[in-house]
Design a protein around this motif. Structure first.
Motif, PDB file in Angstrom:
ATOM      1  N   ASP A  60      26.712 -28.088  61.388  1.00 25.04           N
ATOM      2  CA  ASP A  60      28.089 -28.475  61.073  1.00 25.04           C
ATOM      3  C   ASP A  60      28.749 -27.349  60.269  1.00 25.04           C
ATOM      4  N   GLU A  61      29.948 -27.597  59.769  1.00 17.36           N
ATOM      5  CA  GLU A  61      30.750 -26.541  59.135  1.00 17.36           C
ATOM      6  C   GLU A  61      30.375 -26.298  57.672  1.00 17.36           C
ATOM      7  N   LYS A  62      29.571 -27.203  57.061  1.00 17.71           N
ATOM      8  CA  LYS A  62      29.278 -27.083  55.634  1.00 17.71           C
ATOM      9  C   LYS A  62      27.878 -26.513  55.415  1.00 17.71           C
ATOM     10  N   PHE A  63      27.805 -25.491  54.547  1.00 18.98           N
ATOM     11  CA  PHE A  63      26.534 -24.849  54.229  1.00 18.98           C
ATOM     12  C   PHE A  63      26.257 -24.988  52.731  1.00 18.98           C
ATOM     13  N   LEU A  64      24.983 -24.925  52.391  1.00 18.72           N
ATOM     14  CA  LEU A  64      24.581 -24.984  50.990  1.00 18.72           C
ATOM     15  C   LEU A  64      23.704 -23.764  50.680  1.00 18.72           C
ATOM     16  N   LEU A  65      24.116 -23.006  49.675  1.00 20.19           N
ATOM     17  CA  LEU A  65      23.348 -21.845  49.221  1.00 20.19           C
ATOM     18  C   LEU A  65      22.725 -22.195  47.877  1.00 20.19           C
ATOM     19  N   ARG A  66      21.416 -22.000  47.745  1.00 19.33           N
ATOM     20  CA  ARG A  66      20.740 -22.285  46.484  1.00 19.33           C
ATOM     21  C   ARG A  66      19.486 -21.430  46.346  1.00 19.33           C
ATOM     22  N   THR A  67      18.918 -21.437  45.134  1.00 23.82           N
ATOM     23  CA  THR A  67      17.624 -20.797  44.943  1.00 23.82           C
ATOM     24  C   THR A  67      16.552 -21.706  45.533  1.00 23.82           C
ATOM     25  N   TRP A  68      15.473 -21.092  46.031  1.00 25.85           N
ATOM     26  CA  TRP A  68      14.412 -21.904  46.632  1.00 25.85           C
ATOM     27  C   TRP A  68      13.684 -22.711  45.553  1.00 25.85           C
ATOM     28  N   LYS A  69      13.072 -23.803  46.007  1.00 21.72           N
ATOM     29  CA  LYS A  69      12.336 -24.673  45.094  1.00 21.72           C
ATOM     30  C   LYS A  69      10.903 -24.828  45.594  1.00 21.72           C
ATOM     31  N   HIS A  70      10.022 -25.134  44.668  1.00 19.76           N
ATOM     32  CA  HIS A  70       8.635 -25.402  45.065  1.00 19.76           C
ATOM     33  C   HIS A  70       8.621 -26.634  45.960  1.00 19.76           C
ATOM     34  N   LEU A  89      21.072 -23.564  53.588  1.00 23.16           N
ATOM     35  CA  LEU A  89      20.770 -24.836  54.250  1.00 23.16           C
ATOM     36  C   LEU A  89      21.968 -25.348  55.036  1.00 23.16           C
ATOM     37  N   ASN A  90      21.671 -26.110  56.071  1.00 22.31           N
ATOM     38  CA  ASN A  90      22.683 -26.840  56.846  1.00 22.31           C
ATOM     39  C   ASN A  90      22.028 -28.131  57.286  1.00 22.31           C
ATOM     40  N   ARG A  91      22.708 -29.249  57.036  1.00 19.62           N
ATOM     41  CA  ARG A  91      22.156 -30.573  57.343  1.00 19.62           C
ATOM     42  C   ARG A  91      20.783 -30.760  56.697  1.00 19.62           C
ATOM     43  N   ASN A  92      20.701 -30.297  55.427  1.00 19.43           N
ATOM     44  CA  ASN A  92      19.495 -30.455  54.607  1.00 19.43           C
ATOM     45  C   ASN A  92      18.273 -29.703  55.112  1.00 19.43           C
ATOM     46  N   LYS A  93      18.479 -28.749  56.018  1.00 19.14           N
ATOM     47  CA  LYS A  93      17.368 -27.935  56.512  1.00 19.14           C
ATOM     48  C   LYS A  93      17.604 -26.472  56.168  1.00 19.14           C
ATOM     49  N   ILE A  94      16.536 -25.786  55.792  1.00 17.54           N
ATOM     50  CA  ILE A  94      16.635 -24.354  55.521  1.00 17.54           C
ATOM     51  C   ILE A  94      16.753 -23.610  56.844  1.00 17.54           C
ATOM     52  N   ILE A  95      17.873 -22.885  56.987  1.00 14.18           N
ATOM     53  CA  ILE A  95      18.073 -22.130  58.223  1.00 14.18           C
ATOM     54  C   ILE A  95      17.928 -20.617  58.007  1.00 14.18           C
ATOM     55  N   TRP A  96      17.869 -20.209  56.726  1.00 18.94           N
ATOM     56  CA  TRP A  96      17.736 -18.777  56.450  1.00 18.94           C
ATOM     57  C   TRP A  96      17.148 -18.578  55.059  1.00 18.94           C
ATOM     58  N   VAL A  97      16.040 -17.865  54.978  1.00 19.59           N
ATOM     59  CA  VAL A  97      15.584 -17.336  53.689  1.00 19.59           C
ATOM     60  C   VAL A  97      16.350 -16.026  53.557  1.00 19.59           C
ATOM     61  N   VAL A  98      17.353 -16.053  52.710  1.00 22.00           N
ATOM     62  CA  VAL A  98      18.400 -15.028  52.704  1.00 22.00           C
ATOM     63  C   VAL A  98      17.826 -13.608  52.598  1.00 22.00           C
ATOM     64  N   GLU A 103      22.442 -11.262  60.581  1.00 26.15           N
ATOM     65  CA  GLU A 103      21.709 -12.183  61.455  1.00 26.15           C
ATOM     66  C   GLU A 103      22.711 -12.951  62.316  1.00 26.15           C
ATOM     67  N   LEU A 104      22.345 -13.213  63.572  1.00 31.23           N
ATOM     68  CA  LEU A 104      23.125 -14.090  64.449  1.00 31.23           C
ATOM     69  C   LEU A 104      22.316 -15.346  64.694  1.00 31.23           C
ATOM     70  N   ILE A 105      22.946 -16.511  64.509  1.00 31.15           N
ATOM     71  CA  ILE A 105      22.239 -17.780  64.701  1.00 31.15           C
ATOM     72  C   ILE A 105      23.041 -18.705  65.622  1.00 31.15           C
ATOM     73  N   SER A 106      22.342 -19.626  66.227  1.00 34.17           N
ATOM     74  CA  SER A 106      23.002 -20.631  67.054  1.00 34.17           C
ATOM     75  C   SER A 106      23.665 -21.668  66.165  1.00 34.17           C
ATOM     76  N   ALA A 107      24.930 -21.969  66.447  1.00 30.95           N
ATOM     77  CA  ALA A 107      25.667 -22.946  65.655  1.00 30.95           C
ATOM     78  C   ALA A 107      25.803 -24.288  66.374  1.00 30.95           C
ATOM     79  N   ASP A 108      25.138 -24.420  67.515  1.00 31.73           N
ATOM     80  CA  ASP A 108      25.317 -25.620  68.349  1.00 31.73           C
ATOM     81  C   ASP A 108      24.924 -26.906  67.617  1.00 31.73           C
ATOM     82  N   GLU A 109      23.854 -26.838  66.803  1.00 32.12           N
ATOM     83  CA  GLU A 109      23.376 -28.049  66.125  1.00 32.12           C
ATOM     84  C   GLU A 109      23.757 -28.072  64.648  1.00 32.12           C
TER      85      GLU A 109
END
Length: 451
Positions: free
Chosen positions: A373-383, A419-428, A365-371
């Protein structure tokens, strides 16, 4: 040579249980059956040209009595000049942790330790002292509890490297032989109590059947089980055919196509028994058969739990059998340009260039990085997780998105989100967020992919 000994020699030869030069380990409790078996094998050790050893297991259930049994076993082997091993087994601990009966936990630990000792000391065979009367008890216990055809076929003469050389003689024959030859043995006091079902059958019911119906009950039951074993050989080939036709192996279990019920009207118990006992360390029971066939008629997404952490999940056209593993939930924080691994999936993120003519089907996948930051969080989804799927006007719950994407219920819980900035950007592996799609104003790009 005595009549009883001749019978056993013919039995061993007929079933080719022992070959010259083998190292044989005897499971030795010190009771009459194992004393008889070890005495016989020692007496005819030169005839068979074998090396002999014995192992005694202390189940730590009968206090001083068990210690006395172990001492007797060691001294008996010393007199016969048979190599002796012993081990203490924590039966209660296993029974409590795995929710097993004391008998089942003890049997499981014995066989585990027999195999371990066998490998460590290069024994080619394990000899147990099951006799003809044990076979009768096993068949009737299984019949009264509800069982498959295999459960009525009795104790096998050979199972892998385990042999039963005295399965052709009754308990009475063994006791008469030991008494006549003045050979000492130990009595397990727990076998005298009728509190256990098997003891009640042995001490109360079987003497009545032998006295009132058939004095040669053990021989009659053995003839029946032998006939049944022949039929089961044919059944085994049929079962294996349908296993190949209707099932598929998975990483932590297997799945069965539900259209097998169109052939049999149900999912056959014998097929379930073979599959479950082959894939999991679990003894299949009649109630499991009933649970599974009831689930097959239920709605998608429903599930039932068998013992030992085995879960069966009803999918649209499948039943998925899996061993519940320790929770895979967790999270990993990592920067762009690095990778992270969770639930067996590795996610990569790196800077990239905008593609003038991106392929419609691609492994990344290619995504826009304009908005971002450099830190990402990978986790299992939650209800309660929500995101805005690419091409979707509003937000959607991740749980609903996974359902719409037809992700099997058995795989759903371990799906990952980035996630990036506490938002889900990809359902992997499935969909990026509409909020990070590339536009004609995009200046920076990240490339995402998995292995």
């Amino acid at each position: 040579m005595k009549k009883t000994e001749e019978k056993i020699i013919r039995f061993i030869d007929a079933h080719k249980l022992i070959e010259k030069g083998e190292r044989v380990l005897v499971a030795f409790s010190g009771g009459p059956d194992s004393v008889f078996a070890l005495h016989f094998l020692k007496k005819f050790q030169k005839k068979y040209k074998i090396e002999l050893a014995a192992v005694h297991f202390n189940h730590q259930l009968r206090g001083k009595e068990a210690e006395t049994d172990e001492k007797f076993a060691k001294e008996f082997c010393g007199k016969l000049e048979v190599e002796f091993f012993s081990a203490k087994l924590n039966v209660k601990k296993l029974a409590n942790s795995k929710k097993l009966s004391i008998e089942e936990a003890a049997r499981k630990l014995r066989y585990q330790n027999l195999e371990k000792l066998c490998k460590q000391n290069s024994f080619s065979k394990i000899a147990t002292a099951h006799n003809l009367s044990d076979n009768t008890e096993t068949v009737l216990m299984n019949l009264l509890s509800g069982t498959s055809a295999a459960g009525l076929s009795g104790i096998p003469v050979v199972r892998g490297n385990i042999i039963r050389p005295v399965l052709c003689v009754t308990k009475q024959e063994i006791l008469e032989y030991l008494e006549k030859n003045r050979i000492a043995f130990r009595i397990d006091s727990s076998n005298l109590s009728d509190d256990f079902k098997r003891n009640f059958l042995r001490n109360r019911i079987l003497p009545l059947l032998r006295g009132k119906i058939n004095p040669a009950l053990d021989e009659a039951v053995y003839r029946t089980t032998s006939n049944l074993k022949s039929q089961l050989t044919v059944n085994e080939r049929v079962v294996n055919h349908f296993i190949n036709e209707f099932t598929r192996k998975k990483a932590n279990g297997f799945e069965i196509r539900l259209n097998i019920a169109e052939v049999f009207g149900e999912i056959p118990g014998e097929l379930l028994k073979v599959l479950i006992e082959k894939n999991f360390d679990y003894e299949f029971k009649h109630e499991d058969y009933a649970k599974i066939n009831s689930l097959a008629k239920n709605h998608k997404g429903k599930k039932v739990n068998l013992g030992s952490g085995i879960t069966v999940i009803r999918e649209k056209e499948l039943l998925c059998f899996q061993k519940e593993e320790s929770s895979l939930t967790g999270e990993v924080e990592f920067p762009a340009g690095k990778k992270a691994k969770l639930c067996g999936v590795t996610v990569f993120i790196q800077k990239a260039e905008i593609e003038a003519n991106p392929a419609k089907k691609k492994a990344y996948e290619l995504i826009s990085a304009d908005e971002l930051d450099e830190k990402f969080l990978l986790r299992t989804w939650k209800h309660g997780d929500i995101f805005k799927p690419l091409g979707f006007k509003g937000t959607k719950k991740v749980s609903d998105f996974l359902t719409d994407a037809k992700i099997p219920a058995s795989e759903k819980k371990n799906r990952l989100v980035l996630l990036n900035r506490n938002k889900i950007i990809w359902v992997v592996g499935l969909r990026i967020s509409d909020e990070v799609k590339i536009t004609n104003k995009t200046k920076r790009v990240y490339k995402l992919w998995t292995i």
